[in-house]
Design a protein around this motif. Structure first.
Motif, short mmCIF file in Angstrom:
data_model
loop_
_atom_site.label_atom_id
_atom_site.label_comp_id
_atom_site.label_asym_id
_atom_site.label_seq_id
_atom_site.Cartn_x
_atom_site.Cartn_y
_atom_site.Cartn_z
N GLU A 55 -4.93 -2.87 7.66
CA GLU A 55 -5.95 -3.21 6.66
C GLU A 55 -6.89 -2.02 6.42
N PHE B 290 -3.35 -4.28 2.11
CA PHE B 290 -3.00 -5.34 3.04
C PHE B 290 -4.28 -5.96 3.59
N LYS B 291 -4.32 -7.26 3.66
CA LYS B 291 -5.47 -7.98 4.19
C LYS B 291 -5.10 -8.60 5.54
N ASP C 256 -6.19 -11.20 7.19
CA ASP C 256 -5.96 -12.65 7.17
C ASP C 256 -4.60 -13.00 6.57
N GLN C 257 -4.24 -12.31 5.52
CA GLN C 257 -2.95 -12.57 4.86
C GLN C 257 -1.79 -12.20 5.78
N ILE C 258 -1.91 -11.07 6.47
CA ILE C 258 -0.86 -10.63 7.39
C ILE C 258 -0.67 -11.65 8.50
N LYS D 97 -1.51 -14.79 8.52
CA LYS D 97 -0.99 -16.06 7.98
C LYS D 97 0.51 -15.99 7.77
N GLU D 98 1.00 -14.86 7.24
CA GLU D 98 2.43 -14.72 6.95
C GLU D 98 3.28 -14.52 8.19
#
Length: 67
Positions: A49, A56-57, A59-61, A63-64
């Motif tokens: 990030e 790239f975030k 939180d998104q990483i 979560k995925e």
């Protein structure tokens, strides 16, 4: 996004291996399987990030790929 993109965002396989404290072959294995142990994923997500300038975030990483 896949693990290879995250690893490339921190400077490639060798740089990611140094960051994560693993051998380059292990970092390559993470790319190949698209999986990283949670402890190392947290570190990779955090650095990715910062270095990707918002591409790239964290939180998104997580979560995925993580939780």
């Amino acid at each position: 996004m896949n693990i290879r993109e995250l690893i490339e965002s921190v400077g490639g396989i060798r740089a990611a291996a140094r960051l994560l404290g693993v051998a380059p072959s292990t970092a390559h294995y993470y790319c190949k399987t698209n999986r990283v142990p949670l402890k190392r994923l947290l570190m990779l997500a955090s650095v990715s990030e910062m270095l990707s300038k918002g591409r790239f975030k964290y939180d998104q990483i997580i979560k995925e790929h993580g939780l």
